[in-house]
Design a protein around this motif. Structure first.
Motif, PDB file in Angstrom:
ATOM      1  N   TYR A  69      21.630  -0.564 -53.076  1.00 36.68           N
ATOM      2  CA  TYR A  69      22.388   0.167 -53.112  1.00 36.68           C
ATOM      3  C   TYR A  69      24.236  -1.372 -52.121  1.00 36.68           C
ATOM      4  CZ  TYR A  69      23.708   4.129 -49.775  1.00 36.68           C
ATOM      5  OH  TYR A  69      24.871   5.074 -49.032  1.00 36.68           O
ATOM      6  N   GLY A  74      21.718   9.297 -41.113  1.00 37.43           N
ATOM      7  CA  GLY A  74      21.161   8.953 -41.763  1.00 37.43           C
ATOM      8  C   GLY A  74      22.163   7.016 -42.250  1.00 37.43           C
ATOM      9  N   ALA A  75      22.538   6.358 -41.211  1.00 38.35           N
ATOM     10  CA  ALA A  75      23.577   5.799 -41.249  1.00 38.35           C
ATOM     11  C   ALA A  75      22.849   4.510 -42.841  1.00 38.35           C
ATOM     12  CB  ALA A  75      23.237   5.050 -39.854  1.00 38.35           C
ATOM     13  N   GLY A  76      21.537   3.716 -43.069  1.00 41.85           N
ATOM     14  CA  GLY A  76      21.306   3.080 -43.707  1.00 41.85           C
ATOM     15  C   GLY A  76      21.542   2.086 -43.300  1.00 41.85           C
ATOM     16  N   SER A  87      28.621   3.459 -43.576  1.00 41.56           N
ATOM     17  CA  SER A  87      29.169   4.591 -42.614  1.00 41.56           C
ATOM     18  C   SER A  87      30.147   3.860 -41.796  1.00 41.56           C
ATOM     19  CB  SER A  87      28.432   5.645 -42.632  1.00 41.56           C
ATOM     20  OG  SER A  87      27.584   5.541 -42.702  1.00 41.56           O
ATOM     21  N   ASP A 138      17.763   5.740 -39.151  1.00 42.52           N
ATOM     22  CA  ASP A 138      18.359   6.664 -39.877  1.00 42.52           C
ATOM     23  C   ASP A 138      16.410   6.454 -40.140  1.00 42.52           C
ATOM     24  OD1 ASP A 138      19.390   5.523 -43.297  1.00 42.52           O
ATOM     25  OD2 ASP A 138      17.607   5.728 -43.194  1.00 42.52           O
ATOM     26  N   LEU A 139      15.211   7.485 -41.568  1.00 39.84           N
ATOM     27  CA  LEU A 139      14.639   6.870 -41.684  1.00 39.84           C
ATOM     28  C   LEU A 139      13.711   6.092 -41.375  1.00 39.84           C
ATOM     29  CD1 LEU A 139      13.538  10.469 -44.043  1.00 39.84           C
ATOM     30  CD2 LEU A 139      12.922   9.679 -41.980  1.00 39.84           C
ATOM     31  N   GLY A 180      15.373   7.324 -36.955  1.00 42.16           N
ATOM     32  CA  GLY A 180      14.155   8.700 -36.655  1.00 42.16           C
ATOM     33  C   GLY A 180      15.061   9.644 -37.620  1.00 42.16           C
ATOM     34  N   ASP A 181      14.065  10.813 -37.250  1.00 45.12           N
ATOM     35  CA  ASP A 181      14.602  11.590 -38.630  1.00 45.12           C
ATOM     36  C   ASP A 181      15.584  12.793 -37.956  1.00 45.12           C
ATOM     37  OD1 ASP A 181      14.804  13.710 -39.761  1.00 45.12           O
ATOM     38  OD2 ASP A 181      12.075  14.137 -40.225  1.00 45.12           O
ATOM     39  N   PHE A 182      16.706  12.528 -38.576  1.00 43.87           N
ATOM     40  CA  PHE A 182      17.846  13.496 -37.954  1.00 43.87           C
ATOM     41  C   PHE A 182      17.582  15.057 -38.081  1.00 43.87           C
ATOM     42  CE2 PHE A 182      20.480  12.594 -42.564  1.00 43.87           C
ATOM     43  CZ  PHE A 182      19.510  13.589 -43.291  1.00 43.87           C
ATOM     44  N   THR A 205      26.821  10.614 -43.417  1.00 40.76           N
ATOM     45  CA  THR A 205      27.806  10.585 -44.678  1.00 40.76           C
ATOM     46  C   THR A 205      26.990  10.316 -46.166  1.00 40.76           C
ATOM     47  OG1 THR A 205      28.986   8.972 -43.037  1.00 40.76           O
ATOM     48  CG2 THR A 205      29.230   8.255 -45.197  1.00 40.76           C
ATOM     49  N   ALA A 206      26.794  11.745 -46.884  1.00 37.56           N
ATOM     50  CA  ALA A 206      25.706  11.373 -47.725  1.00 37.56           C
ATOM     51  C   ALA A 206      24.169  11.285 -47.941  1.00 37.56           C
ATOM     52  CB  ALA A 206      26.480  10.037 -48.931  1.00 37.56           C
ATOM     53  N   LEU A 233      19.656  15.532 -48.265  1.00 32.42           N
ATOM     54  CA  LEU A 233      18.335  14.761 -48.613  1.00 32.42           C
ATOM     55  C   LEU A 233      17.472  15.495 -48.170  1.00 32.42           C
ATOM     56  CD1 LEU A 233      19.567  10.714 -48.952  1.00 32.42           C
ATOM     57  CD2 LEU A 233      19.411  12.198 -50.564  1.00 32.42           C
TER      58      LEU A 233
HETATM   59  C1  LIG Z   1      22.958   7.858 -49.381  1.00 32.34           C
HETATM   60  S1  LIG Z   1      22.653   7.095 -47.623  1.00 32.34           S
HETATM   61  C2  LIG Z   1      24.127   7.032 -47.092  1.00 32.34           C
HETATM   62  C3  LIG Z   1      23.638   5.718 -45.408  1.00 32.34           C
HETATM   63  C4  LIG Z   1      25.111   5.801 -45.200  1.00 32.34           C
HETATM   64  N1  LIG Z   1      25.680   7.008 -44.901  1.00 32.34           N
HETATM   65  C5  LIG Z   1      26.465   5.240 -45.883  1.00 32.34           C
HETATM   66  O1  LIG Z   1      27.136   5.424 -45.924  1.00 32.34           O
HETATM   67  O2  LIG Z   1      25.465   4.361 -47.123  1.00 32.34           O
HETATM   68  C6  LIG Z   1      21.240   7.527 -47.265  1.00 32.34           C
HETATM   69  C7  LIG Z   1      20.338   7.305 -45.975  1.00 32.34           C
HETATM   70  O3  LIG Z   1      20.589   9.016 -45.013  1.00 32.34           O
HETATM   71  C8  LIG Z   1      19.003   8.332 -44.737  1.00 32.34           C
HETATM   72  N2  LIG Z   1      18.220   9.435 -44.427  1.00 32.34           N
HETATM   73  C9  LIG Z   1      17.636  10.478 -45.660  1.00 32.34           C
HETATM   74  N3  LIG Z   1      16.655  12.240 -44.892  1.00 32.34           N
HETATM   75  C10 LIG Z   1      16.924  10.942 -43.449  1.00 32.34           C
HETATM   76  C11 LIG Z   1      16.764  11.816 -42.606  1.00 32.34           C
HETATM   77  N4  LIG Z   1      15.687  13.069 -42.352  1.00 32.34           N
HETATM   78  N5  LIG Z   1      16.581  11.279 -41.252  1.00 32.34           N
HETATM   79  C12 LIG Z   1      17.272  10.499 -41.197  1.00 32.34           C
HETATM   80  N6  LIG Z   1      17.821   9.436 -42.418  1.00 32.34           N
HETATM   81  C13 LIG Z   1      17.613  10.229 -43.384  1.00 32.34           C
HETATM   82  C14 LIG Z   1      18.099   7.583 -46.300  1.00 32.34           C
HETATM   83  O4  LIG Z   1      17.184   6.319 -45.364  1.00 32.34           O
HETATM   84  C15 LIG Z   1      19.339   6.900 -46.271  1.00 32.34           C
HETATM   85  O5  LIG Z   1      19.561   5.566 -45.363  1.00 32.34           O
END
Ligand SMILES: C[S@@+](CC[C@H](N)C(=O)[O-])C[C@H]1O[C@@H](n2cnc3c(N)ncnc32)[C@H](O)[C@@H]1O
Length: 238
Positions: A16, A52-54, A58, A73-74, A90-92, A108-109, A113
């Motif tokens: 990533y 979903g901060a990854g 972001s 983030d998950l 956690g789960d959003f 952000t992206a 998902l």
């Molecule tokens: C494409 S990445 C984007 C990360 C970050 N926002 C960035 O700009 O690089 C998507 C992120 O969303 C997280 N994600 C997906 N579903 C989620 C959920 N239900 N709750 C929390 N995080 C989630 C994934 O684990 C991943 O780290």
């Protein structure tokens, strides 16, 4: 479904970050989304739930704009790379926060998902303070400059669990939403780099093991040549 998403991203931080070093795409999306949210918000944004901060791309952009981010983030592996002071695994779709906590929530992206984005949108609405702002970006696709979908002639589609249209519908159920499209000029090498991230290769080959799916994605995309365009939909709601 959530276990698969978490496992896929747990295998993804290195690839990533490599994609981001090459493209800068997620940082640019985070910057543009923040500006659109700030323009729409009735007050200066001081706090943001980075949903979903990854690994923190972001999150870093929010900090650069003077905002205090709370990174959720998950995926534990993605979050371990994130340097935010406040990080929550956690789960959003089920936010571990009381009502009226944040000035803003940014997906952000990430919102595309989840298979049921209406749940996450209503959770975002619950944790926002009155007049707070939500933002999301979701991919529309990869096209050749004449508008042909890159995947139209291939044996596989690169599918998100939820389309950009469904993300918009979910947000409109809880917010008054404005939307637009961002188009990026890009290359076939960037397309291959994105799909060498295990979580992205899973869009093409969800049932294969990590290494095999990345290898199959690379050989599927080997013959593609540029220039290409990548299209994203943005949404901002109050
Ligand atoms: C494409 S990445 C984007 C990360 C970050 N926002 C960035 O700009 O690089 C998507 C992120 O969303 C997280 N994600 C997906 N579903 C989620 C959920 N239900 N709750 C929390 N995080 C989630 C994934 O684990 C991943 O780290």
């Amino acid at each position: 479904m959530k276990d698969a998403i978490r496992n896929n991203f747990d295998a993804s931080p290195d690839a990533y970050e490599a994609y981001e070093r090459m493209s800068g795409r997620f940082g640019t999306l985070a910057d543009r989304l923040y500006r659109a949210m700030s323009d729409r918000c009735a007050f200066p944004i001081e706090t943001c739930l980075d949903a979903g901060a990854g690994s923190g791309i972001s999150t870093r952009r929010l900090q650069a704009h003077g905002v205090t981010p709370i990174a959720l983030d998950l995926s534990r592996s993605m979050l371990e790379e994130n340097r935010a002071n406040d990080r929550v695994q956690g789960d959003f779709d089920h936010l571990p926060f009381v009502a009226d906590t944040f000035d803003s929530v940014a997906f952000t992206a990430s919102l595309f998902l989840t298979p049921k984005p209406d749940r996450a949108a209503s959770e975002a609405s619950r944790v926002l303070r009155p007049d707070g702002v939500v933002g999301a970006v979701a991919p529309i696709g990869w096209m050749t400059p004449d508008g042909t979908d890159v995947f139209a002639s291939l044996a596989r589609q690169s599918r998100s669990p939820t389309s950009a249209e469904a993300v918009g519908d979910a947000l409109r159920a809880s917010f008054s939403v404005e939307r637009g499209r961002w188009t990026f000029e890009t290359t076939a090498e960037e397309l291959r780099s994105l799909h060498s991230i295990p979580a992205m290769a899973a869009r093409l080959y969800p049932r294969l093991d990590t290494d095999e799916r990345v290898e199959r994605a690379r050989s599927l995309l080997d013959g593609i040549e540029g220039p290409l365009e990548q299209h994203w939909r943005w949404f901002v709601g109050v």
